[in-house]
Design a protein around this motif. Sequence first.
Motif, PDB file in Angstrom:
ATOM      1  N   MET B  82     103.196  94.098 118.283  1.00 46.82           N
ATOM      2  CA  MET B  82     103.813  93.482 117.113  1.00 46.82           C
ATOM      3  C   MET B  82     102.982  92.353 116.511  1.00 46.82           C
ATOM      4  O   MET B  82     103.445  91.671 115.596  1.00 46.82           O
ATOM      5  CB  MET B  82     105.194  92.937 117.483  1.00 46.82           C
ATOM      6  CG  MET B  82     106.199  94.014 117.857  1.00 46.82           C
ATOM      7  SD  MET B  82     107.675  93.317 118.665  1.00 46.82           S
ATOM      8  CE  MET B  82     108.344  92.359 117.299  1.00 46.82           C
ATOM      9  N   GLY B  83     101.803  92.132 117.028  1.00 49.07           N
ATOM     10  CA  GLY B  83     100.993  91.035 116.503  1.00 49.07           C
ATOM     11  C   GLY B  83     101.706  89.706 116.675  1.00 49.07           C
ATOM     12  O   GLY B  83     102.409  89.479 117.656  1.00 49.07           O
ATOM     13  N   GLU B  84     101.543  88.837 115.681  1.00 45.63           N
ATOM     14  CA  GLU B  84     102.134  87.499 115.774  1.00 45.63           C
ATOM     15  C   GLU B  84     103.656  87.523 115.723  1.00 45.63           C
ATOM     16  O   GLU B  84     104.312  86.530 116.056  1.00 45.63           O
ATOM     17  CB  GLU B  84     101.602  86.614 114.651  1.00 45.63           C
ATOM     18  CG  GLU B  84     100.121  86.355 114.721  1.00 45.63           C
ATOM     19  CD  GLU B  84      99.731  85.509 115.934  1.00 45.63           C
ATOM     20  OE1 GLU B  84     100.452  84.544 116.241  1.00 45.63           O
ATOM     21  OE2 GLU B  84      98.708  85.827 116.578  1.00 45.63           O
ATOM     22  N   THR B  85     104.217  88.657 115.301  1.00 41.74           N
ATOM     23  CA  THR B  85     105.671  88.741 115.267  1.00 41.74           C
ATOM     24  C   THR B  85     106.241  88.578 116.676  1.00 41.74           C
ATOM     25  O   THR B  85     107.363  88.143 116.866  1.00 41.74           O
ATOM     26  CB  THR B  85     106.109  90.096 114.672  1.00 41.74           C
ATOM     27  OG1 THR B  85     105.505  90.239 113.389  1.00 41.74           O
ATOM     28  CG2 THR B  85     107.608  90.196 114.524  1.00 41.74           C
ATOM     29  N   ARG B  86     105.416  88.889 117.674  1.00 42.49           N
ATOM     30  CA  ARG B  86     105.877  88.760 119.053  1.00 42.49           C
ATOM     31  C   ARG B  86     106.075  87.303 119.462  1.00 42.49           C
ATOM     32  O   ARG B  86     106.668  87.031 120.506  1.00 42.49           O
ATOM     33  CB  ARG B  86     104.929  89.467 120.022  1.00 42.49           C
ATOM     34  CG  ARG B  86     103.557  88.823 120.248  1.00 42.49           C
ATOM     35  CD  ARG B  86     103.544  87.644 121.163  1.00 42.49           C
ATOM     36  NE  ARG B  86     102.289  87.270 121.728  1.00 42.49           N
ATOM     37  CZ  ARG B  86     101.351  86.537 121.136  1.00 42.49           C
ATOM     38  NH1 ARG B  86     101.482  86.147 119.869  1.00 42.49           N
ATOM     39  NH2 ARG B  86     100.272  86.208 121.810  1.00 42.49           N
TER      40      ARG B  86
ATOM     41  N   ILE D  61     108.191 102.348 104.793  1.00 42.33           N
ATOM     42  CA  ILE D  61     108.194 101.368 105.893  1.00 42.33           C
ATOM     43  C   ILE D  61     106.903 101.581 106.675  1.00 42.33           C
ATOM     44  O   ILE D  61     106.784 102.548 107.438  1.00 42.33           O
ATOM     45  CB  ILE D  61     109.413 101.580 106.820  1.00 42.33           C
ATOM     46  CG1 ILE D  61     110.707 101.734 106.021  1.00 42.33           C
ATOM     47  CG2 ILE D  61     109.496 100.457 107.853  1.00 42.33           C
ATOM     48  CD1 ILE D  61     111.211 100.464 105.411  1.00 42.33           C
ATOM     49  N   LEU D  62     105.950 100.689 106.509  1.00 40.02           N
ATOM     50  CA  LEU D  62     104.589 100.919 107.003  1.00 40.02           C
ATOM     51  C   LEU D  62     104.357 100.425 108.426  1.00 40.02           C
ATOM     52  O   LEU D  62     104.899  99.402 108.831  1.00 40.02           O
ATOM     53  CB  LEU D  62     103.598 100.224 106.062  1.00 40.02           C
ATOM     54  CG  LEU D  62     103.628 100.725 104.616  1.00 40.02           C
ATOM     55  CD1 LEU D  62     102.864  99.767 103.713  1.00 40.02           C
ATOM     56  CD2 LEU D  62     103.042 102.127 104.528  1.00 40.02           C
ATOM     57  N   PRO D  63     103.519 101.132 109.166  1.00 38.70           N
ATOM     58  CA  PRO D  63     103.171 100.669 110.518  1.00 38.70           C
ATOM     59  C   PRO D  63     102.264  99.442 110.513  1.00 38.70           C
ATOM     60  O   PRO D  63     102.350  98.614 111.412  1.00 38.70           O
ATOM     61  CB  PRO D  63     102.450 101.873 111.132  1.00 38.70           C
ATOM     62  CG  PRO D  63     101.951 102.669 109.984  1.00 38.70           C
ATOM     63  CD  PRO D  63     102.934 102.447 108.866  1.00 38.70           C
ATOM     64  N   GLY D  64     101.420  99.319 109.528  1.00 41.93           N
ATOM     65  CA  GLY D  64     100.446  98.244 109.490  1.00 41.93           C
ATOM     66  C   GLY D  64     100.941  96.998 108.775  1.00 41.93           C
ATOM     67  O   GLY D  64     102.141  96.858 108.478  1.00 41.93           O
ATOM     68  N   THR D  80     105.068  96.231 108.287  1.00 44.16           N
ATOM     69  CA  THR D  80     105.792  95.725 109.461  1.00 44.16           C
ATOM     70  C   THR D  80     104.849  95.232 110.561  1.00 44.16           C
ATOM     71  O   THR D  80     105.256  94.441 111.400  1.00 44.16           O
ATOM     72  CB  THR D  80     106.676  96.814 110.086  1.00 44.16           C
ATOM     73  OG1 THR D  80     105.832  97.848 110.637  1.00 44.16           O
ATOM     74  CG2 THR D  80     107.621  97.412 109.064  1.00 44.16           C
ATOM     75  N   GLY D  81     103.624  95.754 110.602  1.00 41.53           N
ATOM     76  CA  GLY D  81     102.723  95.366 111.682  1.00 41.53           C
ATOM     77  C   GLY D  81     103.216  95.760 113.063  1.00 41.53           C
ATOM     78  O   GLY D  81     102.783  95.204 114.061  1.00 41.53           O
ATOM     79  N   MET D  82     104.118  96.723 113.123  1.00 48.23           N
ATOM     80  CA  MET D  82     104.723  97.102 114.402  1.00 48.23           C
ATOM     81  C   MET D  82     104.275  98.477 114.896  1.00 48.23           C
ATOM     82  O   MET D  82     104.801  98.986 115.883  1.00 48.23           O
ATOM     83  CB  MET D  82     106.248  97.104 114.263  1.00 48.23           C
ATOM     84  CG  MET D  82     106.842  95.728 114.007  1.00 48.23           C
ATOM     85  SD  MET D  82     108.582  95.826 113.501  1.00 48.23           S
ATOM     86  CE  MET D  82     109.315  96.508 114.993  1.00 48.23           C
ATOM     87  N   GLY D  83     103.342  99.105 114.202  1.00 43.26           N
ATOM     88  CA  GLY D  83     102.916 100.436 114.616  1.00 43.26           C
ATOM     89  C   GLY D  83     104.086 101.405 114.606  1.00 43.26           C
ATOM     90  O   GLY D  83     104.975 101.332 113.748  1.00 43.26           O
ATOM     91  N   GLU D  84     104.080 102.319 115.570  1.00 44.41           N
ATOM     92  CA  GLU D  84     105.119 103.351 115.622  1.00 44.41           C
ATOM     93  C   GLU D  84     106.495 102.776 115.928  1.00 44.41           C
ATOM     94  O   GLU D  84     107.515 103.449 115.748  1.00 44.41           O
ATOM     95  CB  GLU D  84     104.755 104.393 116.674  1.00 44.41           C
ATOM     96  CG  GLU D  84     103.496 105.175 116.365  1.00 44.41           C
ATOM     97  CD  GLU D  84     103.642 106.055 115.140  1.00 44.41           C
ATOM     98  OE1 GLU D  84     104.706 106.687 114.993  1.00 44.41           O
ATOM     99  OE2 GLU D  84     102.702 106.107 114.330  1.00 44.41           O
ATOM    100  N   THR D  85     106.539 101.531 116.413  1.00 46.78           N
ATOM    101  CA  THR D  85     107.842 100.921 116.673  1.00 46.78           C
ATOM    102  C   THR D  85     108.642 100.826 115.384  1.00 46.78           C
ATOM    103  O   THR D  85     109.869 100.818 115.401  1.00 46.78           O
ATOM    104  CB  THR D  85     107.650  99.521 117.296  1.00 46.78           C
ATOM    105  OG1 THR D  85     106.836  99.642 118.462  1.00 46.78           O
ATOM    106  CG2 THR D  85     108.970  98.899 117.697  1.00 46.78           C
ATOM    107  N   ARG D  86     107.943 100.812 114.255  1.00 46.38           N
ATOM    108  CA  ARG D  86     108.626 100.722 112.964  1.00 46.38           C
ATOM    109  C   ARG D  86     109.404 101.996 112.648  1.00 46.38           C
ATOM    110  O   ARG D  86     110.221 102.020 111.728  1.00 46.38           O
ATOM    111  CB  ARG D  86     107.660 100.377 111.846  1.00 46.38           C
ATOM    112  CG  ARG D  86     106.666 101.443 111.369  1.00 46.38           C
ATOM    113  CD  ARG D  86     107.229 102.562 110.566  1.00 46.38           C
ATOM    114  NE  ARG D  86     106.307 103.332 109.783  1.00 46.38           N
ATOM    115  CZ  ARG D  86     105.597 104.361 110.234  1.00 46.38           C
ATOM    116  NH1 ARG D  86     105.634 104.726 111.502  1.00 46.38           N
ATOM    117  NH2 ARG D  86     104.833 105.043 109.386  1.00 46.38           N
ATOM    118  N   ASN D  87     109.166 103.055 113.383  1.00 49.50           N
ATOM    119  CA  ASN D  87     109.936 104.276 113.151  1.00 49.50           C
ATOM    120  C   ASN D  87     111.439 104.015 113.258  1.00 49.50           C
ATOM    121  O   ASN D  87     112.244 104.667 112.599  1.00 49.50           O
ATOM    122  CB  ASN D  87     109.540 105.363 114.161  1.00 49.50           C
ATOM    123  CG  ASN D  87     108.132 105.885 113.912  1.00 49.50           C
ATOM    124  OD1 ASN D  87     107.337 105.230 113.247  1.00 49.50           O
ATOM    125  ND2 ASN D  87     107.826 107.061 114.458  1.00 49.50           N
TER     126      ASN D  87
END
Lengths: 154, 154, 154, 154
Positions: B82-86, D61-64, D80-87
């Motif tokens: 999650m990058g800095e969101t974590r 809703i983007l992964p990056g 979102t910067g959350m990768g696949e977690t954004r699913n």
Amino acid sequence: MRRVVAVIGGTEIEAEVDAAAERVGALLAKEDAIVVTGGRGGVAEAASRGASLNGGTTVGILPGRERSEANPWVEIAIPTGMGETRNALVVMDADAVIAFPGAYGTLIELGFALHNGLRVVIVGDWPLAVGATVQHATSPEEAVEFALASTSTR
Amino acid sequence: MRRVVAVIGGTEIEAEVDAAAERVGALLAKEDAIVVTGGRGGVAEAASRGASLNGGTTVGILPGRERSEANPWVEIAIPTGMGETRNALVVMDADAVIAFPGAYGTLIELGFALHNGLRVVIVGDWPLAVGATVQHATSPEEAVEFALASTSTR
Amino acid sequence: MRRVVAVIGGTEIEAEVDAAAERVGALLAKEDAIVVTGGRGGVAEAASRGASLNGGTTVGILPGRERSEANPWVEIAIPTGMGETRNALVVMDADAVIAFPGAYGTLIELGFALHNGLRVVIVGDWPLAVGATVQHATSPEEAVEFALASTSTR
Amino acid sequence: MRRVVAVIGGTEIEAEVDAAAERVGALLAKEDAIVVTGGRGGVAEAASRGASLNGGTTVGILPGRERSEANPWVEIAIPTGMGETRNALVVMDADAVIAFPGAYGTLIELGFALHNGLRVVIVGDWPLAVGATVQHATSPEEAVEFALASTSTR
């Protein structure tokens, strides 16, 4: 670094599954593997109990915002406040995943595990075909053997 | 349940801050408190080193997707992707937060800690006024004393 | 691509701030900029109202799991189920952020915005020194001018 | 409030699936439903293209971490910067989900959709049995009809 194995499965389980999940936790603890779960009831609690009673380290990635939400066998409770979205974190980077039958929450975790290329071992009769390169184990012993096979400590 | 203290601060720090953060980690370990950090360099590494060398438990909530990203003193590495969101997770439910000066990443964690009503202890000269009910400590000993004061084990 | 401006600030605000935030929303709509907010009350609602009443597009990144949580001026409601952790998403990639005074939730968003290198414009008297390269605006007109200055459409 | 339909599926798709997904997007736009996707290639792009070319509203809703990652038919890009977690967010609160065959990323979204109790319509031959209360559609028209059936505007 110690090996990490995620153990996933339903929250409402029968006595037989509870016993098998506890046994899996115990065996993982004896192999000095860290046991990661979703931190609450059912398979997560049984596996954590088995590991904890055998001196193992147990981590629970919680859906809510408070550590107190974890079952009593979780040593390291990680609150996330993300609800089921936290399922992604349970299986983000383990050496392997041992999955007991569960509902959609478990399906989500299985999807993330497969997406991440983790070694996945299913114990018992999984109701959903995932058509995937998973291994099927018929006992806790076999599950842990498959999970740790050729998993070098990293 | 063991007490949990998050230790936050910059990733590029001077020797003096490194020594103080390591000392904070050591003192927390001696009090049997679990040390949670962001898991990488700077204050996180120094505090984890201090705790680990004194038999403590160290948890690192990582920005990336792999455990290998953690500094070598992190025992339990939690990848989030999650990058800095974590940063939100680092201070979601600790008994207290000990903050060394840092950049915006630390400011974010401080904001979450204050939002969540955590006990916040700042060590050293914080460059940003947070106008808040924080405590200021002038030494590692004082920081740990403030952090654990009247924090009942829960 | 249309420009995107996040408007942040407190959830409980005075009439004067409400009017200024609504004016900011209106001006952004007239510039065809998309207005992103946290989707609920206070500054988020006032800015969304101003934009919506002037034909603008309003996006609300919600803390909860349901679209119905959004204020009535949000056209595109994005539920996240992440609570305040979603503040990171509100300011992840906007062309600029216009911040009205707020509490710790706003401080968190400001921290993320500064961390991400976004152009930050503060309207009114911000209670917390962020010691940063922010611009201070004394009116809604100035805030929008600063926010969109040299912001090429991308 | 306008209805929201998530359209999910693989990122590498055949021409036939691309045409069907584009048709689904077009039909949803004509029904004034907002089309939500993961914002990138494959089914997401085809559905967004179909909706956009017919005056519809498209959300990605983007992964990056950057809006620029979205395909050109996404009007509202949510990094979102959350990768696949954004699913999890793609299907958190839609009125319905229309799923084309995909890989594990799609399985994850399907798991979240089913967990959240969303109406799920599968178009074409889904390779994985989800053993669930999903509807199967044999055409874009049927998929949209099923998705919007008895879905009152809320």
